[in-house]
Design an enzyme around this catalytic site. Structure first.
Site, mmCIF file in Angstrom:
data_model
loop_
_atom_site.group_PDB
_atom_site.id
_atom_site.type_symbol
_atom_site.label_atom_id
_atom_site.label_comp_id
_atom_site.label_asym_id
_atom_site.label_seq_id
_atom_site.Cartn_x
_atom_site.Cartn_y
_atom_site.Cartn_z
ATOM 1 C CD GLU A 150 40.623 2.851 -18.455
ATOM 2 O OE1 GLU A 150 40.526 3.964 -18.990
ATOM 3 O OE2 GLU A 150 41.605 2.526 -17.750
ATOM 4 C CB THR A 203 41.234 11.560 -15.630
ATOM 5 O OG1 THR A 203 42.467 11.225 -16.281
ATOM 6 C CG2 THR A 203 40.079 11.097 -16.497
#
Length: 332
Positions: A150, A203
């Site tokens: 991530e 994002t």
């Protein structure tokens, strides 16, 4: 992860047990669960991503192909999160120079959907390499590498997507460097109705909208909602779950990026949803329902409204996926 790396060095890999190939599916996830920003999430049955991994005579980690990404993901094994995390794990096991691995990544889920696309790929890759090696590691030993994936993907190493994708079910993330992943009970009839409008909400852009400071009264409200949600899940109290799944901090900032958000919310709550909110950073939205019928009705109504507004969308209706990643048979 120095202490963790030292721990992995003690793992003994039996090269006679290494498989020739393995195929793994990892599920999409709904992060935040509306009120639990960066700490709550759950896995769903669909969509998800798939990794096929092969043992190779040529040493090193390579990517054979990527499907379903529209050419957006890098084939460079040092830049792709799947291969980079596999390399990191093999290096910490002390066998990177001793094994050859080739990877095929099949994206069954859209990038930038708010459904943990990068998480599903990373988890599938790490679960696949562990399976290929004969499962020397437990899931919790894979978690730090999922979090690193991530960090590579979006610059922020958080676990609200990778934790449920790897562990399955509903997870609570506590801490940072001293990470605790807590499994939360899943009420039997809890269903998610997910709608992914075909609009772009990166994002990074969604994170930039979040306020650095919040009012104490809003923080108290949010803390109460998170605690109420966790209690409601433990007790299978759908009324408490419904009252608690409200976001007074993140949603007001991010909702402006999602066309028709508040109309969709009204439709969902009018037609029997327990709650409605943003999945991850969006643009996907999620309506939680008691039972699959209500979830089907809500998603159909939302899709019909979006269609009237000229917005295409995908929908997924799923119970909470309690299994997480799984090995699939190879098919011709």
């Amino acid at each position: 992860m120095p202490s963790y790396q030292n721990k992995l060095r003690d793992k003994k890999i039996d090269f006679d047990r290494i498989l020739d190939k393995v195929r793994v599916f990892a599920p999409a996830t709904v992060a935040n669960m509306i009120c639990g920003f960066d700490i709550l999430g759950f896995a769903v049955n669909e969509p998800g991503d798939e990794v096929k991994m092969y043992r190779s005579e040529e040493k090193g980690v390579r990517i054979r192909s990527i499907e379903g990404d529209g050419g957006r993901l890098p084939l460079d094994p040092d830049r792709n999160t799947v291969s980079a995390c596999v390399k990191m794990l093999l290096s910490d096991l002390g066998i990177l120079a001793d094994i050859g691995v080739e990877i095929e990544l099949i994206k069954h889920m859209p990038i930038g959907s708010g459904l943990g696309s990068s998480s599903a790929s990373t988890v599938a890759g790490l679960y696949a390499i562990n399976s290929l090696l004969g499962n020397p590691l437990h899931k919790d030993e894979l978690m730090p590498y999922c979090v690193e994936g991530e960090r590579l993907a979006c610059g922020h190493g958080h676990a609200d997507n990778v934790a449920p994708a790897l562990m399955g079910g509903i997870t609570l993330v506590r801490g940072g460097s001293d990470l605790d992943i807590v499994k939360i009970p899943v009420p039997q009839d809890l269903y998610a109705g997910i709608v992914f409008p075909q609009v772009d909400v990166p994002t990074r852009d969604a994170r930039q909208l979040i306020k650095e400071k919040i009012l104490l009264k809003d923080a108290v409200t949010q803390w109460g909602n998170i605690a109420g949600l966790v209690a409601g899940l433990f007790q299978s109290d759908y009324g408490l779950i419904s009252r608690s799944m409200q976001d007074v901090i993140i949603e007001p900032s991010r909702a402006i990026l999602i066309p028709e958000f508040y109309t969709m919310k009204e439709i969902a709550l009018t037609h029997g949803a327990l709650s409605f909110g943003i999945s991850g950073s969006g643009p996907s939205v999620v309506a939680m329902s008691q039972g699959p019928e209500a979830a089907e009705v809500v998603t159909a109504k939302i899709q019909a409204h979006l269609s009237e507004k000229g917005i295409e969308s995908f929908k997924y209706v799923s119970a909470v996926n309690v299994e997480g990643p799984k090995v699939l048979p190879f098919t011709n």
